[in-house]
Design an enzyme around this catalytic site. Structure first.
Site, PDB file in Angstrom:
ATOM      1  N   LYS A  34       0.858  -1.205   0.000  1.00 10.64           N
ATOM      2  CA  LYS A  34       0.000   0.000   0.000  1.00 10.64           C
ATOM      3  C   LYS A  34       0.886   1.244   0.000  1.00 10.64           C
ATOM      4  O   LYS A  34       2.079   1.156   0.314  1.00 10.64           O
ATOM      5  CB  LYS A  34      -0.902  -0.024   1.242  1.00 10.64           C
ATOM      6  N   TYR A 254      17.063  30.037   9.263  1.00 11.67           N
ATOM      7  CA  TYR A 254      15.853  30.695   9.774  1.00 11.67           C
ATOM      8  C   TYR A 254      15.792  30.652  11.295  1.00 11.67           C
ATOM      9  O   TYR A 254      16.079  29.618  11.909  1.00 11.67           O
ATOM     10  CB  TYR A 254      14.603  29.997   9.226  1.00 11.67           C
TER      11      TYR A 254
END
Ligand SMILES: *Cc1c(COP(=O)(O)O)cnc(C)c1O
Length: 357
Positions: A34, A254
Site C-alpha cells: 500500500k 531561519y
C-alpha cells in the site's frame, strides 16, 4: 546533476521477503505494498516479487493499478470496499476483500456479482479500530455462507495494535482473542504484521503480512532492520552544494536556531521539507558524508539543510550525502525527528528522483 534521489534496491526487497518467509514457517506471506509500497514504487516492488504468495493494498485504486500493470497474484484489499460499485470492480479484478462492518456486509448481500469473490472477515481482537466483534463473527459467517458469489471458505484477519512493544501484554491477549473468535472455522487466518513476524513467534496462523520489514526497516524504534538480517531498500541521498567557513558565535538559517560555539566549516545540502525530509529533524538528525556522520545545524528549510562538517573538513561541492539508507539507519533519523520510518519513506515528494535497480 541529480540532487535529491532515492535509490530503491529491489534485490534488498527480494532478500527481505526471503528472510521473512523463513521466519513465517509454514505461513503464506503477504507483501504489503500500500502507499506505493511505502514510497518504494508498488509496481516495481510487485514485479520484483514474482514468488510472493499475495499482495495487499489499502485502496481499490492501488489494486487497479497493479492489475493494469499485469500483476496476477492474489491481492488483498485490507479495508475492503466502501460502496457496491467497488465490490463489483473488486470481483472483476479478482481481489480478496475484507468485511469489517454491517454496511459492507449489506452491500455484499445486495450487489449482483458476475462471479465468485474471496472474502475475509476482519475481527476486532483488541485494536478497536476496524473489525467485527468476536461475538458477532458467527453471524457474519452464516450470512456470508448464504451468498452464492462468496467463495468458500471465508477467511479471517485481525491486526495488532502494540506488537512493536515486546513488554506489552496486549499482543498476547489479541492472539488469544483472535484464536477464540475463529476456532472451529475453516478458512485461512492472519494476524501478524512485521512486528508479529519478527518479535512474536506465537503469532503464527496461516498467513502473515509484512510491510515495513519488507523494506528492510525495523518496526521498533529501538532496533534497526540489520538486527534482523534485513537490508534497507531505500537510500535517500543528495549533494553538497556549498561549503563555507563559519565563525564562533554566528547563527545559521531561519530563526537563528543554531549558534556556533566554535569556529567550523558548514556545508549546505540540496534537500529540505520540500523533498519530504522532515522539518522536525532540525538541529537533531545527522547525515552521512564521506564516511562519517555530520550533524544538521539550524532549521531544515524547504530546499536546503545545513550540516556541520567540522573545522578541518575536506568535503567538496558535488559530494554525495546520504540522508538515510545503507549507511545511516532511517530508524535513527525517524527517532531524531520524533516520528516513525513509515512516515519518512512514504512522504518523499515528486521532486525526489526515484531510481529503481
Ligand atoms: C499496513 C498493514 C500491515 C503491514 O504493517 P507493517 O507494520 O508495515 O508490517 C499489515 N496489516 C494491515 C491490516 C495493515 O494495514
Amino acid at each position: 546533476m541529480i540532487t535529491a534521489q532515492a535509490h530503491i534496491n529491489l534485490d534488498a526487497i527480494r532478500h527481505n521477503y526471503q528472510v521473512l518467509k523463513k521466519l513465517c514457517g509454514n505461513q503464506k506471506l503477504v507483501a504489503v505494498i500500500k502507499g506505493d509500497a511505502y514510497g518504494h514504487n508498488a509496481i516495481a516492488v510487485a514485479k520484483s516479487l514474482p514468488n510472493a504468495d499475495l499482495f495487499a493494498v489499502a485502496r481499490i485504486e492501488e489494486a487497479t493499478e497493479l492489475r493494469d500493470a499485469g500483476i496476477n497474484q492474489p491481492i488483498l484489499l485490507l479495508a475492503g470496499c466502501f460502496c457496491s460499485n467497488d465490490i463489483k470492480q473488486a470481483q472483476r479484478l479478482n481481489l480478496d476483500i475484507v468485511i469489517h462492518n454491517e454496511q459492507q456486509l449489506q452491500d455484499l448481500e445486495q450487489v449482483a456479482l458476475a462471479g465468485a469473490i474471496n472474502v475475509w472477515i476482519k475481527v476486532d481482537s483488541g485494536m478497536h479500530r476496524l473489525g467485527v466483534q468476536p461475538e458477532d463473527v458467527a453471524n457474519y459467517l452464516s450470512r456470508l455462507k448464504r451468498l452464492n458469489a462468496v467463495s468458500e471458505p471465508v477467511s479471517f484477519i485481525s491486526h495488532f495494535s502494540c506488537a512493536d512493544n515486546t513488554e506489552c501484554g496486549t499482543t498476547q491477549k489479541q492472539i488469544t482473542a483472535f484464536s477464540k473468535a475463529v476456532e472451529n472455522t475453516q478458512g485461512m487466518k492472519s494476524i501478524a504484521n512485521s512486528a508479529g513476524i519478527l518479535l512474536w513467534p506465537n503469532s503464527k496462523f496461516d498467513v502473515a503480512r509484512a510491510g515495513i520489514a519488507l523494506y528492510g526497516i525495523s518496526p521498533q524504534s529501538d532496533s534497526i532492520g540489520k538486527d534482523f538480517g534485513l537490508i534497507p531498500a531505500m537510500t535517500f541521498s543528495t549533494r553538497l552544494i556549498s561549503v563555507r567557513h563559519h565563525q564562533k558565535g554566528q547563527p545559521v538559517g531561519y530563526g537563528n536556531a543554531w549558534i556556533a560555539d566554535k569556529e567550523t566549516t558548514l556545508g549546505v545540502i540540496a534537500v529540505g521539507y520540500g523533498d519530504g525530509y522532515p522539518r522536525a529533524a532540525s538541529n537533531h538528525a545527522s547525515v552521512f558524508i564521506n564516511g562519517r556522520t555530520a550533524p544538521i545545524v539550524g532549521r531544515v528549510s524547504m530546499d536546503m539543510v545545513v550540516v556541520d562538517l567540522g573545522l578541518d573538513a575536506q568535503d567538496q561541492c558535488g559530494d554525495s550525502v546520504e540522508l538515510w539508507g545503507e549507511n545511516l539507519p532511517i530508524e535513527s533519523v525517524a527517532n531524531a525527528a520524533g516520528t516513525i520510518p513509515y512516515e519518512l519513506t512514504i512522504q518523499l515528494t515528486s521532486r525526489v528522483y526515484k531510481e529503481l535497480a
